[in-house]
Design a protein around this motif. Structure first.
Motif, PDB file in Angstrom:
ATOM      1  N   LYS A  70       0.828  -1.204   0.000  1.00  0.00           N
ATOM      2  CA  LYS A  70       0.000   0.000   0.000  1.00  0.00           C
ATOM      3  C   LYS A  70       0.866   1.258   0.000  1.00  0.00           C
ATOM      4  N   GLU A  72       3.842   1.468  -1.332  1.00  0.00           N
ATOM      5  CA  GLU A  72       4.395   1.583  -2.680  1.00  0.00           C
ATOM      6  C   GLU A  72       3.371   2.168  -3.649  1.00  0.00           C
ATOM      7  N   ALA A  73       2.110   1.804  -3.459  1.00  0.00           N
ATOM      8  CA  ALA A  73       1.065   2.372  -4.319  1.00  0.00           C
ATOM      9  C   ALA A  73       0.910   3.869  -4.072  1.00  0.00           C
ATOM     10  N   THR A  74       1.119   4.285  -2.813  1.00  0.00           N
ATOM     11  CA  THR A  74       0.996   5.702  -2.466  1.00  0.00           C
ATOM     12  C   THR A  74       2.127   6.530  -3.072  1.00  0.00           C
ATOM     13  N   VAL A  75       3.374   6.033  -2.929  1.00  0.00           N
ATOM     14  CA  VAL A  75       4.524   6.810  -3.399  1.00  0.00           C
ATOM     15  C   VAL A  75       4.873   6.501  -4.855  1.00  0.00           C
ATOM     16  N   LYS A  76       4.189   5.486  -5.412  1.00  0.00           N
ATOM     17  CA  LYS A  76       4.347   5.126  -6.833  1.00  0.00           C
ATOM     18  C   LYS A  76       5.790   4.774  -7.201  1.00  0.00           C
ATOM     19  N   THR A  77       6.455   4.040  -6.307  1.00  0.00           N
ATOM     20  CA  THR A  77       7.795   3.552  -6.588  1.00  0.00           C
ATOM     21  C   THR A  77       8.086   2.356  -5.704  1.00  0.00           C
ATOM     22  N   SER A  78       9.065   1.560  -6.083  1.00  0.00           N
ATOM     23  CA  SER A  78       9.432   0.384  -5.305  1.00  0.00           C
ATOM     24  C   SER A  78      10.174   0.787  -4.032  1.00  0.00           C
TER      25      SER A  78
END
Length: 334
Positions: A70, A72-78
Motif C-alpha cells: 500500500k 508503494e502504491a501511495t509513493v508510486k515507486t518500489s
C-alpha cells in the motif's frame, strides 16, 4: 528509494499496526499506513494457519508486506531493499519472535538494547531489525524503551525522568546516561475500567476537549482532590458529583481523569527529578502538562514535551545507525 537516506519505521503494538516511510534527514514522513492488525490479531491468524513455530517470523513479515504494498502504491515507486525497524510488542510472546528483555540498566542512547536482525529473503526483500523490551526486577516495558532513546537524554549525574502516559504509563529514571529504574502505572487502563465497567460509568460521558467549557476546571479539581484524599474514596465522588448535580457527566469525565493522573504523579512530589521529559500522544500530553502544573511540579523542575511519533522515529533511527547484530534468516512461510 535509497536505503542510505530512507528507512521503514514499524510501530507494532498489541492492537494496532503502523508502518511509515521516513527520510533519515529530518525524519520527514513520506507515507504512512496503519491498521488494527496488531500483534494479538496477527498471532491469532498465525495460530489458525496451523504453521510450525519456525515459520512464525516469516508469517509476520507477510503482514508488513501487505502494508508495504500500500505504501508503494501511495509513493508510486518500489521500496525494495529499504531496512525495516520494528519496535513495540512484536518482540513479545504474541509477536513475530519472542526476545528476552534487556535487564536494567540500559544506555539511554540505545547502544545496548536487545536487537535481532533478519536478513532479506526472496519473499521479503528487507533487512529487519526487531527491538526487544526492558525489565527491572519487578517491571517491564516494550516499545517505550525506543521512545526513551529518542528523547536524547543528557549524560548527567542529575536524575532525569522519562514520563510516558498511556494505558500503562511508564516512569523511567535516567542517571549518567543510563536508564536505571522503571515503574508502570495502570492509569489509562483503570480509567477505562472505571468509566466503562464500574458504577461510575453512568456518571461520566466521553466527549469534548480539556479546554472546552468547564472541563479544565473539573480536571484541575480532580488533580487537587488526589492530594487530599485516598483514590478509593475520591473515585466515589464521581458518582456523588452526578447524583447531587454538582457536575455534568462530561465534566465528571475530566474530574475522573484528573483524579487518576494526579494520583499517578503524587510520588514526584516526594522526590522531584532535575528534569522531566514528557513524551506521548498530544491529547494525553495536554492532560499531563495540566496535572504537573496543578501539582506545582513544573514550577520546580523543567518539563519538556515531545510527541510519541517524534521520539519513536528518533529512537528507531538511533538503533538503525548502531553496529548491526548478527543476522538470521527467517524460515519462509509456505
Amino acid at each position: 528509494m535509497n536505503s542510505e537516506t530512507t528507512f521503514l519505521s514499524c510501530d507494532w503494538g498489541t492492537s494496532a499496526f503502523r508502518l511509515r516511510l521516513v527520510e533519515r534527514e529530518g525524519l520527514k514522513i513520506l507515507a504512512e499506513e496503519s491498521s488494527k492488525q496488531g500483534n494479538a490479531a496477527t498471532a491469532e491468524r498465525w495460530r489458525q494457519a496451523g504453521q510450525p513455530p519456525e515459520q512464525r517470523a516469516a508469517f509476520y513479515q507477510t503482514v508488513i508486506q501487505e502494508h508495504l504494498a500500500k505504501l508503494e502504491a501511495t509513493v508510486k515507486t518500489s521500496l525494495a531493499g529499504l531496512p525495516v525497524v520494528v519496535s513495540g510488542m512484536a518482540s513479545s510472546t504474541i509477536g513475530m519472535v519472542e526476545l528476552p528483555y534487556k535487564p536494567l540498566p540500559f544506555a539511554a542512547d540505545g547502544a545496548d538494547l536487545e536487537v535481532k536482525k533478519f536478513e532479506p529473503t526472496p519473499d521479503f526483500d528487507h533487512e529487519t531489525l526487531l527491538i526487544s523490551g526492558v525489565k527491572s526486577e519487578d517491571d517491564v516495558m516494550r516499545g517505550e524503551e525506543v521512545q526513551l532513546v529518542g528523547c536524547g537524554f543528557e549524560n548527567t549525574a542529575e536524575e532525569q525522568l522519562f514520563l510516558h502516559p498511556g494505558t500503562h504509563a511508564k516512569h523511567v529514571q535516567v542517571i549518567g546516561g543510563q536508564a536505571v529504574a522503571l515503574k508502570t502505572y495502570m492509569t489509562g487502563e483503570l480509567f477505562g475500567l472505571l468509566s466503562n465497567k464500574s458504577i461510575l460509568a453512568a456518571s461520566v460521558e466521553e466527549g469534548g476537549r480539556l479546554d472546552g467549557g468547564a472541563n479544565r476546571h473539573w480536571f484541575e479539581e480532580g488533580v487537587q482532590a488526589s492530594r487530599r484524599e485516598n483514590l478509593l474514596h475520591n473515585a466515589f465522588l464521581v458518582r456523588t458529583n452526578d447524583l447531587f448535580g454538582r457536575a455534568t457527566k462530561a465534566e465528571n469525565y475530566f474530574y475522573l481523569s484528573g483524579l487518576l493522573i494526579g494520583s499517578e504523579l503524587q510520588e514526584l512530589l516526594l522526590r522531584l527529578p532535575a528534569r522531566i521529559v514528557l513524551a506521548g500522544e498530544p491529547v494525553l500530553l495536554a492532560h499531563y502538562e495540566a496535572a504537573l502544573r496543578g501539582l506545582g511540579i513544573s514550577d520546580k523542575c523543567p518539563v519538556e514535551t515531545k510527541t510519541a511519533e517524534e521520539v519513536t522515529l528518533n529512537g528507531q533511527l538511533a538503533v538503525l545507525r548502531r553496529p548491526a547484530p548478527t543476522a538470521v534468516a527467517p524460515t519462509a512461510a509456505p
